[in-house]
Design an enzyme around this catalytic site. Sequence first.
Site, PDB file in Angstrom:
ATOM      1  N   ASP A 166      -8.697   7.364   9.048  1.00  0.00           N
ATOM      2  CA  ASP A 166      -9.839   6.639   8.576  1.00  0.00           C
ATOM      3  C   ASP A 166      -9.967   5.344   9.645  1.00  0.00           C
ATOM      4  OD1 ASP A 166     -11.896   5.056   6.864  1.00  0.00           O
ATOM      5  OD2 ASP A 166     -10.340   3.594   6.477  1.00  0.00           O
ATOM      6  N   ILE A 204       0.827  -1.368   0.074  1.00  0.00           N
ATOM      7  CA  ILE A 204      -0.001   0.026  -0.032  1.00  0.00           C
ATOM      8  C   ILE A 204       0.893   1.148  -0.067  1.00  0.00           C
ATOM      9  CG2 ILE A 204      -1.749   1.364   1.365  1.00  0.00           C
ATOM     10  CD1 ILE A 204      -2.922  -1.352   2.301  1.00  0.00           C
ATOM     11  N   HIS A 219     -13.304   3.721   8.858  1.00  0.00           N
ATOM     12  CA  HIS A 219     -12.731   2.637   8.514  1.00  0.00           C
ATOM     13  C   HIS A 219     -13.312   2.187   7.083  1.00  0.00           C
ATOM     14  CE1 HIS A 219     -10.024  -0.752   9.961  1.00  0.00           C
ATOM     15  NE2 HIS A 219      -9.839  -0.520   8.804  1.00  0.00           N
ATOM     16  N   ILE A 220     -13.294   2.998   6.214  1.00  0.00           N
ATOM     17  CA  ILE A 220     -13.869   2.618   4.896  1.00  0.00           C
ATOM     18  C   ILE A 220     -12.823   2.467   3.847  1.00  0.00           C
ATOM     19  CG2 ILE A 220     -16.002   3.809   5.344  1.00  0.00           C
ATOM     20  CD1 ILE A 220     -14.947   6.223   3.439  1.00  0.00           C
ATOM     21  N   GLY A 221     -11.510   2.226   4.133  1.00  0.00           N
ATOM     22  CA  GLY A 221     -10.725   1.996   3.271  1.00  0.00           C
ATOM     23  C   GLY A 221     -10.790   0.737   2.391  1.00  0.00           C
ATOM     24  N   ALA A 270      -3.952   3.114   8.078  1.00  0.00           N
ATOM     25  CA  ALA A 270      -3.395   1.738   8.221  1.00  0.00           C
ATOM     26  C   ALA A 270      -4.035   1.201   9.498  1.00  0.00           C
ATOM     27  CB  ALA A 270      -2.293   1.806   8.687  1.00  0.00           C
ATOM     28  N   ARG A 271      -3.720   1.563  10.965  1.00  0.00           N
ATOM     29  CA  ARG A 271      -4.380   1.165  12.169  1.00  0.00           C
ATOM     30  C   ARG A 271      -4.306   2.271  13.040  1.00  0.00           C
ATOM     31  NH1 ARG A 271      -6.100  -2.242   9.319  1.00  0.00           N
ATOM     32  NH2 ARG A 271      -6.044  -4.479   9.431  1.00  0.00           N
ATOM     33  N   GLU A 321     -12.800   0.925  17.851  1.00  0.00           N
ATOM     34  CA  GLU A 321     -13.882   1.121  16.701  1.00  0.00           C
ATOM     35  C   GLU A 321     -15.011   0.351  17.003  1.00  0.00           C
ATOM     36  OE1 GLU A 321     -12.022   0.210  12.991  1.00  0.00           O
ATOM     37  OE2 GLU A 321     -10.489   1.661  13.095  1.00  0.00           O
TER      38      GLU A 321
END
Length: 322
Positions: A257, A153, A281-283, A232-233, A262
């Site tokens: 994101d 990525i 978190h829509i990656g 990423a995280r 979460e």
Amino acid sequence: MKIAVIDDYQRVAQGMADWSVLSGCEVDFFHQTLRAPDELVARLASYDVIVAMRERTRFPRDILQALPALRLLVTTGMVNRSIDLAAARERGIVVCGTPWAEDATVELTWALILGLAHAVPQEDASLRAGRWQSALGTSLAGKTLGVVGLGTIGGKVARIGQAFGMRVIAYSPHLTQERADTVGATAVGKQALFAESDVVSVHMILSDATRAMVGADEIGHMKGSAFLVNTARGPLVDEAALASALRERRIAGAALDVYSHEPIDPAHPLLHAPNTILTPHIGYVTHEVYRAWYGAVVEDILAYRAGQPIRRIEIAPLPRSP
């Protein structure tokens, strides 16, 4: 065979694959994440198969031990650090995954970078409020992009940065210039990356060694005009330090994101920090990715029923950039 498809937030999983090929199976879809262990166990105790969407629900040893019927645990993607693989192996639970799809995350990363640079959320809100041209954007050409984690990525993000005319530098603990050369980046030290970058984009795998690797010190080295992006995280970034830097205008903005917990707590300080773009978190949340993942989930279940499991995840892989 009873199958539980969990954490289907958008209520779309049923339409993303042909579940009817699992003849003789009972397939149930659950849309609400349960955090309390006793509630989670009560919901899932009777299921032979559980389908997990990424790391939305954790499966540590105590949870796996409390699920006597569980024989197959399928996760989307091939890495899920919320599953205790050693405990699963001890209990004879087969863990399988699906092919990864990173392009959607790369696309979202650049959507967030461009949104920050051109003040898209502010201008949208301003226009709807009856104003016209209320902010100044930032041109990316000639600026420096700092990529933290130059894996699949991060490498793609770096190449796109060059297409925008940006200088690209990169850092990770074991990054070599040889690897950086493959994507046209320059390997630098950690402090140099944060000090020199106009945009910092984080793409590291989460591990004990990388947790909070972007902390108050790193943020403190950033330019006052710089942006921080994390797709990423969440735990890679010290969120309290970031929120403080944003409130005090020590950096120009941030786009996130991912978060340490979460779904994000409604009282989280980042929700009230200025100059932010925050997405849930829509990656990886696209039609194409979901169809590929849930289609592969059905393949995994069919293969397991046939006695020939595919895409087994045997041991936790070593930490590396995604």
